[in-house]
Design an enzyme around this catalytic site. Structure first.
Site, short mmCIF file in Angstrom:
data_model
loop_
_atom_site.label_atom_id
_atom_site.label_comp_id
_atom_site.label_asym_id
_atom_site.label_seq_id
_atom_site.Cartn_x
_atom_site.Cartn_y
_atom_site.Cartn_z
N GLY A 8 0.94 -1.30 0.05
CA GLY A 8 0.02 0.05 -0.09
C GLY A 8 0.82 1.28 -0.09
N GLY A 9 0.30 2.49 0.08
CA GLY A 9 1.15 3.65 -0.09
C GLY A 9 1.38 3.95 1.68
N SER A 12 -0.90 4.12 4.84
CA SER A 12 -2.21 3.54 4.47
C SER A 12 -2.68 2.73 5.47
CB SER A 12 -1.80 2.71 3.03
OG SER A 12 -1.05 1.68 3.33
N THR A 34 13.68 -3.26 9.29
CA THR A 34 14.55 -2.86 8.52
C THR A 34 15.27 -1.51 8.43
OG1 THR A 34 13.16 -2.49 6.81
CG2 THR A 34 13.86 -4.84 7.19
N ALA A 35 14.53 -0.74 9.44
CA ALA A 35 15.04 0.72 9.39
C ALA A 35 16.22 0.96 9.93
CB ALA A 35 13.67 1.59 10.09
N HIS A 49 7.94 3.56 17.09
CA HIS A 49 7.78 2.04 16.87
C HIS A 49 8.17 1.20 17.80
CE1 HIS A 49 6.34 2.39 12.44
NE2 HIS A 49 6.85 3.55 12.67
N ALA A 51 8.52 1.59 20.98
CA ALA A 51 7.67 1.86 22.25
C ALA A 51 6.32 1.17 21.90
CB ALA A 51 7.53 3.26 22.61
N ARG A 53 5.70 -1.31 20.02
CA ARG A 53 5.75 -2.91 19.96
C ARG A 53 5.96 -3.33 21.41
NH1 ARG A 53 8.97 -1.55 15.51
NH2 ARG A 53 10.94 -1.97 16.42
#
Length: 168
Positions: A8-9, A12, A34-35, A49, A51, A53
């Site tokens: 998706g965009g 999204s 992967t960031a 992210h 926090a 998770r």
């Protein structure tokens, strides 16, 4: 076991949908992020992210480049969520590695998984043609990557405005 591609965009709702899908399988879910924090803004995004998770009891793996190795090491340990393939591709290209070779190795490994794998990816080719060669090269590589992973996936979903549409 299932290989699922969710695309998706930007913004999204695909990641939230993928997290829900991952938690629907038995076992403790594994979040393969992967960031890379290459600047302060990305550091803040990654921290948010992490926090989020932490509240859901994910097993976390941060893997900017060696995605295949992380999938090998975690197969059989629970459902895996890879978020996201387009960042992984960017990392591979930025590192000067052969993205097509890396992609083909990843696709070949998808057969015979013991644990589910949910991939999140971006559809980057839905907008205007980029005005520079690097951006066009990345857009083209992402489109090819998405097609290759979709072909080896059991399910493919496209998310728009938080609403998933099953494509395969």
């Amino acid at each position: 076991m299932a290989v699922i591609l969710i695309t998706g965009g930007a913004r999204s709702g695909k990641s939230a949908h993928a997290e829900k899908r991952a938690r629907s399988f038995p076992g403790q879910p594994i979040y393969i992020a992967t960031a890379e924090a290459l600047d302060a803004e990305m550091e803040v995004r990654i921290a948010k992210h992490r926090a989020k998770r932490a509240a859901v009891d994910w097993i976390e793996r941060e893997v900017p480049l060696d995605l295949l190795q992380a999938l090998i090491e975690t197969d059989g340990a629970g459902p895996r969520l890879v978020d996201c393939l387009t960042l992984w591709l960017s990392n591979i290209m930025h590192a000067g590695r052969d993205w097509e070779h890396e992609l083909m190795k990843l696709a070949a490994f998808m057969g015979g998984q013991k644990s589910p794998v949910i991939f999140v990816t971006n559809e980057v080719g839905l907008g205007i043609v980029p005005d520079n060669a690097l951006a066009r090269s990345y857009r083209d590589a992402a489109g090819i990557m998405n097609q290759v992973i979709a072909a080896v996936s059991d399910e493919v979903e496209f998310v728009v405005a938080g609403l998933p549409m099953k494509l395969k």
